[in-house]
Design an enzyme around this catalytic site. Structure first.
Site, PDB file in Angstrom:
ATOM      1  N   GLY A 155       0.718  -5.165   0.896  1.00  0.00           N
ATOM      2  CA  GLY A 155      -0.405  -5.253  -0.044  1.00  0.00           C
ATOM      3  C   GLY A 155       0.015  -5.833  -1.377  1.00  0.00           C
ATOM      4  CD  GLU A 181       1.374  -5.772   5.459  1.00  0.00           C
ATOM      5  OE1 GLU A 181       0.760  -5.843   4.372  1.00  0.00           O
ATOM      6  OE2 GLU A 181       2.223  -6.612   5.810  1.00  0.00           O
ATOM      7  CD  GLU A 193      -2.349  -7.893   2.586  1.00  0.00           C
ATOM      8  OE1 GLU A 193      -3.090  -8.220   3.531  1.00  0.00           O
ATOM      9  OE2 GLU A 193      -2.021  -6.718   2.329  1.00  0.00           O
ATOM     10  CB  ALA A 240      -0.874  -0.006   1.247  1.00  0.00           C
TER      11      ALA A 240
HETATM   12  N1  T1G Z   1       4.636   3.406   0.087  1.00  0.00           N
HETATM   13  C1  T1G Z   1       5.152   4.618  -0.228  1.00  0.00           C
HETATM   14  N2  T1G Z   1       6.474   4.864  -0.484  1.00  0.00           N
HETATM   15  C2  T1G Z   1       7.289   3.803  -0.411  1.00  0.00           C
HETATM   16  C3  T1G Z   1       6.824   2.495  -0.077  1.00  0.00           C
HETATM   17  C4  T1G Z   1       5.438   2.314   0.169  1.00  0.00           C
HETATM   18  N3  T1G Z   1       4.914   1.127   0.479  1.00  0.00           N
HETATM   19  N4  T1G Z   1       7.899   1.669  -0.088  1.00  0.00           N
HETATM   20  C5  T1G Z   1       8.968   2.421  -0.408  1.00  0.00           C
HETATM   21  N5  T1G Z   1       8.611   3.696  -0.610  1.00  0.00           N
HETATM   22  C6  T1G Z   1       9.485   4.819  -1.000  1.00  0.00           C
HETATM   23  C7  T1G Z   1      10.523   5.150   0.074  1.00  0.00           C
HETATM   24  O1  T1G Z   1      10.019   6.045   1.004  1.00  0.00           O
HETATM   25  C8  T1G Z   1      11.630   5.780  -0.762  1.00  0.00           C
HETATM   26  O2  T1G Z   1      11.228   7.090  -1.056  1.00  0.00           O
HETATM   27  C9  T1G Z   1      11.563   4.992  -2.064  1.00  0.00           C
HETATM   28  O3  T1G Z   1      10.259   4.391  -2.105  1.00  0.00           O
HETATM   29  C10 T1G Z   1      12.594   3.912  -2.148  1.00  0.00           C
HETATM   30  O4  T1G Z   1      12.503   3.141  -0.975  1.00  0.00           O
HETATM   31  C11 T1G Z   1      -3.057  -3.290   3.243  1.00  0.00           C
HETATM   32  C12 T1G Z   1      -1.518  -1.531   4.655  1.00  0.00           C
HETATM   33  C13 T1G Z   1      10.356  -1.788  -0.961  1.00  0.00           C
HETATM   34  C14 T1G Z   1      12.172  -2.981   0.247  1.00  0.00           C
HETATM   35  O5  T1G Z   1       6.285  -2.146   4.397  1.00  0.00           O
HETATM   36  O6  T1G Z   1      10.539  -2.001   2.750  1.00  0.00           O
HETATM   37  O7  T1G Z   1       0.730  -2.812   2.395  1.00  0.00           O
HETATM   38  O8  T1G Z   1      12.987   8.217   0.202  1.00  0.00           O
HETATM   39  O9  T1G Z   1      14.761   3.767  -0.085  1.00  0.00           O
HETATM   40  O10 T1G Z   1      16.069   0.230  -0.070  1.00  0.00           O
HETATM   41  O11 T1G Z   1      -1.670  -4.873   4.103  1.00  0.00           O
HETATM   42  O12 T1G Z   1      11.221   0.561   0.572  1.00  0.00           O
HETATM   43  O13 T1G Z   1      13.216   7.905  -2.256  1.00  0.00           O
HETATM   44  O14 T1G Z   1      11.463   9.468  -1.342  1.00  0.00           O
HETATM   45  O15 T1G Z   1      13.418   1.927   0.980  1.00  0.00           O
HETATM   46  O16 T1G Z   1      15.301  -0.352  -2.427  1.00  0.00           O
HETATM   47  C15 T1G Z   1       3.789  -2.541   3.391  1.00  0.00           C
HETATM   48  C16 T1G Z   1       8.052  -0.742   2.614  1.00  0.00           C
HETATM   49  C17 T1G Z   1       2.980  -1.295   3.274  1.00  0.00           C
HETATM   50  C18 T1G Z   1       7.380  -2.045   2.317  1.00  0.00           C
HETATM   51  C19 T1G Z   1      12.677  -0.974  -1.192  1.00  0.00           C
HETATM   52  N6  T1G Z   1       4.992  -2.401   2.618  1.00  0.00           N
HETATM   53  N7  T1G Z   1       9.160  -0.491   1.733  1.00  0.00           N
HETATM   54  O17 T1G Z   1      13.809  -0.713  -0.460  1.00  0.00           O
HETATM   55  O18 T1G Z   1      14.401   1.643  -1.322  1.00  0.00           O
HETATM   56  S1  T1G Z   1       1.556  -1.396   4.327  1.00  0.00           S
HETATM   57  C20 T1G Z   1       6.167  -2.201   3.202  1.00  0.00           C
HETATM   58  C21 T1G Z   1      10.347  -1.146   1.913  1.00  0.00           C
HETATM   59  C22 T1G Z   1       0.472  -2.401   3.472  1.00  0.00           C
HETATM   60  C23 T1G Z   1      -1.628  -3.669   3.428  1.00  0.00           C
HETATM   61  C24 T1G Z   1      -0.798  -2.727   4.211  1.00  0.00           C
HETATM   62  C25 T1G Z   1      11.461  -0.734   0.999  1.00  0.00           C
HETATM   63  C26 T1G Z   1      11.618  -1.647  -0.234  1.00  0.00           C
HETATM   64  P1  T1G Z   1      12.271   8.219  -1.107  1.00  0.00           P
HETATM   65  P2  T1G Z   1      13.825   2.635  -0.252  1.00  0.00           P
HETATM   66  P3  T1G Z   1      14.997   0.174  -1.105  1.00  0.00           P
END
Ligand code: T1G
Ligand code: NAD
Length: 718
Positions: free
Chosen positions: A100, A123, A103, A61
């Protein structure tokens, strides 16, 4: 958004497009719904592939949307649309399928992953739980134990492990999209009844009750007050006790409770804070995107004690050639053995090749003449370090970066010993240096933006989170630790015990309380610093024993050190341990007696101090110093301070960091409490509210991301 194309005549391909990680923003969700309807309506299309642009399937998400009102089609019905489709839908997973994103893939009928892909439901690391069916579909697909472990830890599984667990159907070393298109053609027209996971029966096995009980105990023990892991167990439990639709309702209820929680806000703030610190800037305008780092291929470490050994390991693991220097032959041999052991254990743990051929050992500092960067880690003694920097300045080739691992000495004073002060910065690692993720990169008034950029980049290469900070006594982390430790000492003077103070801090979420940490790192480290600051006056008695420069001072730590009680390393400190080097802290009756005798000698009457006061005095003194650091321009923003405290000082991540926590409690509340305690203890400067917190509170406490607007630009340091 999502792009639609048709390939091989009969396969509809839906490509998620939202760089950099194709997060499921409102536009992407709308795009998926629209293109799914198109694929299902086109008669030529027999099967569908969903993939992500730029070799990344989906990062979940869009966390940036969490603060705003949700727009666009919700995730759950979008995934139901895919799962219910009469045409097979295949997820082509490259890069990441997280949250997500996984999912979404679990809603597809088949999943093909590239061998380098990572899959998970992280999450819980954002204070949430998988809220789009993950807690109901994953247990049905791979069983409860494996699903519980992935969901409560939030860790990423490799593609190989995902195949072994049954999360994916195929793994390829080639393009997962091509493999998915071929696979989609091969399953076109086949029945999908057995491929809709939500229709699978609830997981069954005789020991489920025991599994859940154990899981709940484990998460309660390791969570240290974080609520999301516990709630994740409750949600997965619903997949066993309720039919799918009811389980989804339960998942939604539990998700909503977490979504609005302070802990979720703290963890999401921290997610972006840890990424924001890489975009550093300094008071004079030097910035991350205008300062070019120099290439560093070969590095040197001077001094192979506790820190030098860890730094050498970390440099070698980052692929650099390393020259490790220790003047004494005996120490050099001991260090060589220790470093080889650390490299071996770490290589085994990480399943990577041994890097010990990268390190060359030498007794002479002359050996560092051709390196690109030197990190000095000798004793914390200014005179010795000055000598080393004079030597290095004469030996090293032009352009070599000279860095020091000092815990708090003046970087510019060391720079003044060299011909190129612009090439001197601090690289302050944390013990153990090959494990701890934090690196404070300290710039002095003459450090060049290029030198700072090079050290920041070096930290990243070593797998560290680098935070740029200005030059002052103790930099950011250790400078804030001083008033925090001071309050802890004062609480002992007034009647508390180390166990009581530590319990309050551990209930707050710290892995270890202040006195256990002091025993771990060694009471002598702080003693040396207080001596260097002229604070230690051996044998002083009477009133003057507890006053320094007109401010209240507690000699308790000095008195323990004078008796050789340095903590774990001597088996005695604030606690006692079975033996020198022991790790299990036990309350020490001797210390309780020593405190009573100390209070009597100084005419102090012990009183019962409530937990709230203990917590407020320790944390608000630390936070107040944080505001002073922002005002002084030593840290560019609250994020820098919060990342330093979470990664370097064990501040509980689900509390966001000291500055975020102050905002959560309410700046006016923190200010009121500081004013109250400063009134009671007017001779404790650390409790005198900093003018910045007054200013922010007076401006109706703006949200943390706007605090920088209220920080007056200090005179330039760089
Ligand atoms: N949403 C928005 N921005 C995101 C994002 C996300 N999910 N994931 C990464 N970014 C942005 C981050 O802020 C950075 O921005 C850029 O992308 C590169 O990220 C319903 C509710 C995917 C392993 O927890 O773990 O789904 O700083 O520097 O080292 O169940 O990002 O460049 O402006 O980290 O290559 C669950 C979170 C969401 C994954 C990549 N998802 N992301 O790592 O690059 S909750 C997560 C990560 C959800 C549902 C629920 C990592 C990555 P900027 P980065 P990276
Ligand atoms: P240490 O006492 O364990 O090691 C220092 C090493 O330097 C010793 O092995 C000593 O033999 C060697 N040394 C002394 N003079 C030398 C010289 N002229 N040339 C080469 N080697 C020489 O100390 P440490 O704990 O590793 O601390 C080193 C530095 O790192 C200090 O500045 C300290 O403040 C800082 N630091 C320590 C920690 C920590 O937790 N220990 C954390 C961060 C920073």
């Amino acid at each position: 958004m999502a792009f639609y194309s048709r390939v091989s005549g009969s396969v509809g391909v839906i490509t998620l497009q939202n760089p950099p990680v194709n997060a499921l923003s409102a536009a992407v969700r709308q795009g998926i719904v629209d293109t799914m309807h198109r694929a299902l309506s086109e008669p030529e299309v027999k099967s569908v592939v969903i993939c992500g642009q730029n070799g990344k399937f989906c990062g979940g998400a869009d966390i940036r949307e969490f603060g705003a009102n949700m727009r666009g089609p919700p995730l759950v019905p979008m995934i139901h649309l895919i799962e219910a489709a009469e045409k097979p839908v295949v997820a082509a997973i490259e890069g990441v399928a997280l949250g997500g994103g996984l999912e979404l893939a679990l809603g597809c009928h088949y999943r093909i992953a590239h061998s380098k892909a990572r899959l998970g439901l992280p999450e819980v690391t954002l204070g949430l739980l998988p809220g789009a069916g993950g807690t109901q579909r994953l247990p049905r697909l791979i069983g409860v134990p494996a699903a519980l472990e992935l969901i409560t830890t939030g860790r990423h599984a490799t593609a190989a492990e995902a195949l072994q667990l049954g999360i994916v159907d195929e793994v390829t070393d080639h393009s997962a999209v091509d493999a998915a298109v071929k696979f989609a053609q091969s399953v076109a027209g086949k029945s999908l009844d057995a491929r809709r996971i939500s229709t699978y029966p609830s997981p069954r096995s005789p020991d489920l009750a025991e599994i859940f009980e154990k899981a709940m105990q484990e998460v309660r023990r390791s969570a240290r007050g974080a609520i999301a892991p516990v709630t994740c167990v409750q949600a997965v439990h619903a997949s066993v006790t309720l039919p799918y639709a009811k389980g989804m309702e339960r998942e939604r209820e539990l998700f909503s409770t977490l979504f609005t929680s302070g802990q979720a806000h703290a963890l999401q703030y921290y997610f972006f804070a840890q990424r924001a610190v890489s975009r550093w800037s300094t008071p004079s305008g030097a910035r991350w995107d205008t300062s070019k780092p120099r290439p560093v291929r070969k590095a040197a470490v001077i001094g192979l004690g506790t820190m030098g050994r860890g730094i050498s390991v970390s440099l070698a693991q980052a692929g650099l050639s390393v020259v490790a220097v220790e003047t004494q032959e005996k120490q050099l041999l001991e260090a060589k053995q220790a470093v080889s052991g650390m490299l071996e254990r770490s290589a085994k743990r990480r399943g990577v090749p041994l890097a010990d051929d990268k390190i060359k050992y030498n007794c002479s500092v002359q050996a560092v003449a051709d390196v690109d960067l030197v990190i000095e880690a000798v004793f914390e003694d200014m005179a010795l370090k000055k000598t080393i920097f004079q030597q290095l300045s004469g030996i090293c080739k032009p352009g070599t970066l000279l860095c020091t691992n000092t815990s708090g000495l003046d970087i510019d004073e060391l720079a003044s010993q060299t011909q190129s002060p612009e090439l001197v910065v601090g690289m302050h690692f944390f013990a153990p240096a090959h494990v701890m993720k934090l690196l404070e990169v300290v710039y002095g008034p003459r450090s060049s933006p290029e030198a700072l950029a090079t050290a920041m980049e070096m930290g990243k290469k070593m797998g560290k989170v680098s935070v740029a900070v200005g030059n002052c006594r103790g930099f950011v982390g250790n400078r804030m630790l001083k008033p925090y430790l001071e309050q802890a000492f004062f609480l002992l003077e007034e009647g508390a015990t180390p166990e009581q103070v530590d319990q309050v801090l551990e209930e707050f979420g710290f892995a270890m309380g202040v006195f256990k940490v002091s025993d771990l790192s060694g009471l002598d480290v702080g003693w040396k610093v207080r001596k260097a600051d002229g604070l230690v006056v051996p044998g002083s008695t009477g009133k003057s024993a507890r006053i320094r420069g007109g401010s209240r001072y507690s000699p308790l730590g000095d008195l323990l050190c004078e008796q050789g009680r340095f903590g774990q390393k001597t088996g005695r400190g604030w606690y006692h341990y079975d033996k020198p080097g022991g790790r299990v802290a036990k309350p020490d009756p001797w210390l309780h007696g020593f405190l009573e005798e100390y209070r009597a000698r100084h005419g102090l009457v012990a009183r019962r101090i409530d937990h709230q006061e203990m917590l407020e005095r320790c944390l608000y003194a630390l936070i107040n110093e944080g505001f002073q650091i922002l005002q002084d321009g030593i840290a560019a923003g609250p994020e820098d301070i919060d990342v330093i405290y979470v990664l370097g000082y064990g501040w509980p991540r689900h509390r966001g960091g000291p500055m975020f926590y102050a905002g959560l409690v309410g700046l006016d509340k923190v200010l009121e409490r500081l004013e109250h305690y400063h009134q009671v203890y007017p001779d404790v400067l650390g409790l005198k509210p900093c003018s910045l917190i007054r200013k922010l509170a007076a401006s109706s406490s703006p949200p943390i991301h706007r605090w920088r607007e209220f920080i007056q630009k200090p005179r330039s340091q760089l």
